[in-house]
Design an enzyme around this catalytic site. Structure first.
Site, mmCIF file in Angstrom:
data_model
loop_
_atom_site.group_PDB
_atom_site.id
_atom_site.type_symbol
_atom_site.label_atom_id
_atom_site.label_comp_id
_atom_site.label_asym_id
_atom_site.label_seq_id
_atom_site.Cartn_x
_atom_site.Cartn_y
_atom_site.Cartn_z
ATOM 1 N N HIS A 1 0.837 -1.189 0.466
ATOM 2 C CA HIS A 1 0.251 0.145 0.585
ATOM 3 C C HIS A 1 0.976 1.307 0.324
ATOM 4 O O HIS A 1 2.182 1.697 0.668
ATOM 5 C CB HIS A 1 -0.759 -0.476 1.119
ATOM 6 C CG HIS A 1 -1.472 1.580 1.856
ATOM 7 N ND1 HIS A 1 -2.188 1.617 0.556
ATOM 8 C CD2 HIS A 1 -1.655 1.875 2.540
ATOM 9 C CE1 HIS A 1 -2.923 2.931 1.133
ATOM 10 N NE2 HIS A 1 -2.326 3.369 2.367
ATOM 11 N N HIS B 1 0.712 5.659 -0.872
ATOM 12 C CA HIS B 1 -0.032 6.979 -1.121
ATOM 13 C C HIS B 1 0.979 7.718 -2.342
ATOM 14 O O HIS B 1 0.930 9.082 -2.582
ATOM 15 C CB HIS B 1 0.623 8.147 -0.113
ATOM 16 C CG HIS B 1 -0.545 7.140 1.054
ATOM 17 N ND1 HIS B 1 -1.059 8.656 2.218
ATOM 18 C CD2 HIS B 1 -0.493 6.164 1.708
ATOM 19 C CE1 HIS B 1 -0.990 7.718 2.772
ATOM 20 N NE2 HIS B 1 -1.403 6.423 3.101
ATOM 21 N N TYR C 1 1.053 -3.237 -21.556
ATOM 22 C CA TYR C 1 1.526 -3.725 -19.838
ATOM 23 C C TYR C 1 0.526 -3.344 -18.948
ATOM 24 O O TYR C 1 0.818 -4.488 -17.977
ATOM 25 C CB TYR C 1 3.336 -3.288 -19.934
ATOM 26 C CG TYR C 1 3.709 -3.892 -20.070
ATOM 27 C CD1 TYR C 1 5.059 -5.312 -20.280
ATOM 28 C CD2 TYR C 1 4.057 -4.230 -22.448
ATOM 29 C CE1 TYR C 1 5.676 -5.624 -20.665
ATOM 30 C CE2 TYR C 1 5.455 -4.692 -22.738
ATOM 31 C CZ TYR C 1 5.563 -6.087 -21.886
ATOM 32 O OH TYR C 1 6.791 -6.635 -22.778
#
Length: 231
Positions: A103, A105, A130
């Site tokens: 994860h 930002h 891709y």
């Protein structure tokens, strides 16, 4: 409560997490103490997850203090685990081949949610081969207070919904927060994240005005590489 340093058998996994974290931090995918990384681990003495500790920069991770959570969700080693462990565990439970979750930002992806995504079923149209091959469609998860238990439920529902369409989901985008990307291992998860962030950059730089790949082109990618695009 304090926990002991990681056992020797877990250190190689923790060292890989620290290396990936340092790379993401150095390239601006995360800032401050944002972001988290986890891996699924099965060894003779431990089965569970390693995840980055809470409130620690991904650029300054100490492998010895990586948080280790057993299959029952109880912490066994390291510093206090990231509060997103519940979401990561939900992803691992719903996507059984997932071996790592990242994860971040990431700037362009978060910016895209502020400007307006392509559609809620897929934040970006299929504009490069891709992107289709490495990532696939990425649903938008509606805004919620970070750590809210509605997010794991929404993500699991998205994984199951896309599976019913023949799509193995590899990422979701949390509105105004950042992507959750998962794959069989850390290197593959990082490659998918990089492809996703760069595609968002292309889309924004083109003023979100690019024709998606035609259905015939998507079908050719499916036939040759097995990648299915459905949103």
């Amino acid at each position: 409560m304090s926990y002991p340093d990681l056992s020797a058998e877990l250190m190689p996994f923790a060292a890989e997490i620290a290396s990936v974290g340092a790379s993401l931090h150095a390239r601006g995918y995360v800032h401050g103490t944002t972001g988290n990384i986890s891996v699924r681990v099965t060894t003779p003495a431990f089965s569970g997850y390693l995840i980055t500790p809470t409130d620690v920069s991904l650029g300054a991770l100490d492998p010895r203090r990586m948080a280790a959570i057993d299959l029952d969700g109880k912490q066994q080693f390291g510093d206090p685990a990231s509060k997103t462990i519940a979401l990561h565990r939900a992803i691992y439970g719903a996507q059984t081949d997932a071996g790592a979750v990242i994860h971040t930002h990431s700037h362009n992806l978060v910016l895209l949610t502020l400007l307006g995504v392509w559609k809620s079923a897929s934040i970006l149209p299929p504009i490069t081969p891709y992107q289709v091959m490495k990532v696939g469609p990425v649903p938008l998860i509606g805004y919620a207070v970070p750590g809210h238990d509605v997010v794991p439920q929404d993500v699991v529902e998205r994984i199951q919904s896309m599976r019913s369409k023949g799509v193995i989901l590899r990422a979701v985008m949390c509105d105004r927060l950042g992507p959750q990307v998962w794959h069989q291992n850390l290197s593959s998860a990082m490659a998918a994240l990089e492809e996703l962030e760069q595609t968002a950059r292309l889309w924004i730089d083109a003023n979100r005005n690019v024709q998606p790949l035609a259905r015939s082109q998507l079908d050719a990618l499916r036939e040759r590489f097995g990648c299915v695009w459905a949103d």
